[in-house]
Design an enzyme around this catalytic site. Structure first.
Site, mmCIF file in Angstrom:
data_model
loop_
_atom_site.group_PDB
_atom_site.id
_atom_site.type_symbol
_atom_site.label_atom_id
_atom_site.label_comp_id
_atom_site.label_asym_id
_atom_site.label_seq_id
_atom_site.Cartn_x
_atom_site.Cartn_y
_atom_site.Cartn_z
ATOM 1 C CD GLU A 127 -2.564 -0.962 2.844
ATOM 2 O OE1 GLU A 127 -2.225 -0.092 3.674
ATOM 3 O OE2 GLU A 127 -3.473 -1.765 3.066
ATOM 4 C CB CYS A 162 -4.020 36.082 8.663
ATOM 5 S SG CYS A 162 -3.955 37.354 7.406
HETATM 6 C C1 LIG Z 1 -1.544 6.565 4.388
HETATM 7 C C2 LIG Z 1 -1.625 5.096 4.310
HETATM 8 C C3 LIG Z 1 -0.749 4.391 3.472
HETATM 9 C C4 LIG Z 1 0.361 5.040 2.682
HETATM 10 O O1 LIG Z 1 1.389 5.501 3.498
HETATM 11 P P1 LIG Z 1 2.738 6.091 2.861
HETATM 12 O O2 LIG Z 1 3.579 6.406 4.023
HETATM 13 O O3 LIG Z 1 2.366 7.298 2.080
HETATM 14 O O4 LIG Z 1 3.314 5.018 2.001
HETATM 15 C C5 LIG Z 1 -0.921 3.027 3.382
HETATM 16 N N1 LIG Z 1 -1.889 2.387 4.082
HETATM 17 C C6 LIG Z 1 -2.737 3.031 4.899
HETATM 18 C C7 LIG Z 1 -3.759 2.278 5.637
HETATM 19 C C8 LIG Z 1 -2.626 4.409 5.033
HETATM 20 O O5 LIG Z 1 -3.467 5.049 5.862
#
Ligand SMILES: *Cc1c(COP(=O)(O)O)cnc(C)c1O
Length: 425
Positions: free
Chosen positions: A283, A352
């Site tokens: 992910e 601001c």
């Molecule tokens: C934000 C997030 C990611 C990605 O994280 P990075 O640090 O940008 O690679 C992957 N999985 C979940 C569940 C996230 O919330």
């Protein structure tokens, strides 16, 4: 290799001088490099070739439709955190069957939308959420594929706001509760228990904590198998960091990390998992888009002071929140290099708020009217932008070789109040 380089003293995106983009499209403007995007994605996709694996780009890092379309055409799936993000995936031509849905607060309407579109999996973060998904699926006469987001309690050694896998975090199910939670899930009639996932934090330069978290997930997969609950995928989350140019970050190369994940998974499958297949899901967000973008801004005024010199630019915290939100250090470079001697400035915007700063104590040789580029601004830049101070959000352009494509127009003030109504007494 970076696709943002100086050529004859002028900073370029691929073959296009950033000064030209600033002249033609104005500032502040986000500029993305297609070549950089595809190269980063290939860092994940290449070692996945020929394997049962899926790269689900965490689109909250940058959700412009043009970016999503390019990744979808490379075979990417998507990690989403809202119904709105699912609609974006579909609008960009992405496949809902490659979507995983993360987040602690999924509404019944979002769950129903995801079931209707046929997503790959819900990454569930609590027992009440299991019950809600079960109920919505039952009402629709469907079965919902689910994975539990387990909190492996591994210290990612990153900023507290971007550490998500510790015991005190709002995310995920505690490691010690995981087995019991899986048993509950397995008994719910409208759920299919298919996977396990984690996401321990962001901007991790070393992959040791990520691999440690994987080991803990594997431990649970074995324990579940012993109870007759067989999982089909392991999702290692995102979190790999990028080089922000501090001189101290040297993140592990993407493909090395991916290969190390497969090495662990293969060794375990052979030794303990009876050679049975298991899909591996990644992910990544930041490591795909972070160094793909820069934020161009113009110098409005130089304001010397007794204690500090300020360089006032036309970009602000509403365009790029990371410095004020996380005390993040972002590199700032002049688009056209000058020979004059550098002065130390704090780079601030017109909003601001005292918190409206973009960089502190930077030696810059600049004059009013010069264009600066904030580097590695492609992740959590535009997606975190707001309209504070009735500032329209920046334009976004994509560079491909010597071509410049407008991928999101600059917002006009009229766009910002179009949904508002005056109440006539
Ligand atoms: C934000 C997030 C990611 C990605 O994280 P990075 O640090 O940008 O690679 C992957 N999985 C979940 C569940 C996230 O919330």
């Amino acid at each position: 290799m970076s696709h943002f380089t100086y050529q004859d003293g002028v900073l370029h995106a691929e073959r296009v001088p950033l000064s030209r983009i600033a002249t033609e499209h104005g500032t502040p403007t986000y500029v993305y490099s297609k070549a950089q995007l595809l190269e980063n994605f290939a860092g994940y996709a290449r070692p996945c070739a020929g394997r049962d694996a899926l790269v689900c780009y965490a689109m909250k890092a940058n959700s412009n439709l043009a970016i999503l379309d390019l990744l979808a055409r490379q075979g990417a799936g998507f990690d989403i955190v809202s119904g709105g993000e699912l609609l974006r995936v579909i609008a960009a031509g992405g496949d809902p069957g490659k979507v995983i849905f993360s987040g602690v607060g999924k509404t019944a309407a979002e769950i129903a939308l995801a079931l209707e579109k046929g997503i790959l999996c819900f990454n569930v973060e609590s027992i009440p959420e299991l019950h809600r998904i079960n109920e919505v699926a039952g009402r629709m006469g469907k079965r919902a594929p689910i994975s539990l987001r387990v909190n492996p309690n591994v210290d990612p050694k990153t900023h507290p706001y971007i550490a998500t896998g510790l015991k005190a975090s709002k995310f995920g199910v505690a490691f010690s509760d995981a087995l019991a939670t899986y048993r509950t899930a397995a008994e719910l009639p409208h759920l299919d228990v298919v996977g396990i996932d984690c996401h321990i934090g962001s901007q991790l330069l070393d992959d040791a904590p990520l691999l440690e978290a994987l080991d803990k997930l594997i431990e649970l997969i074995d324990a579940l198998a012993a109870e007759g609950i067989h999982l089909h995928h392991v999702d290692v989350g995102g979190g790999l960091g990028i080089d922000y140019g501090t001189g101290e970050d040297s993140p592990v190369p993407i493909s090395h990390y991916v290969e190390r994940v497969f090495a662990r998974v293969d060794a375990w499958r052979a030794e303990k998992h009876g050679g049975r297949p298991i899909k591996v899901i990644f992910e990544p967000g930041r490591s795909i888009v972070g160094n793909t973008g820069v934020l161009l801004m113009s110098v409005e005024f130089l304001k010397p002071g007794e204690e500090k010199n300020f360089c006032v630019v036309d970009a602000a915290m509403n365009d790029m929140a990371r410095p004020t939100l996380y005390q993040a250090w972002m590199d700032v470079k002049p688009v056209v290099q000058r020979d004059s001697s550098a002065v130390t400035y704090d780079l601030v915007g017109p909003v601001c708020e005292s918190g409206d700063w973009l960089a502190r104590d930077r030696a810059l040789a600049v004059e009013p009217g010069d264009v600066l580029a904030m580097m590695a601004a492609g992740a959590y830049g535009f997606t975190m932008a707001s309209n504070y101070n009735t500032r329209g959000r920046a334009a976004e352009v994509l560079v491909d070789g010597d071509q410049v494509h407008m991928i999101r127009k600059r917002e006009n003030p009229a766009d910002l109040f179009a949904l508002e109504t005056i109440v006539k007494a």
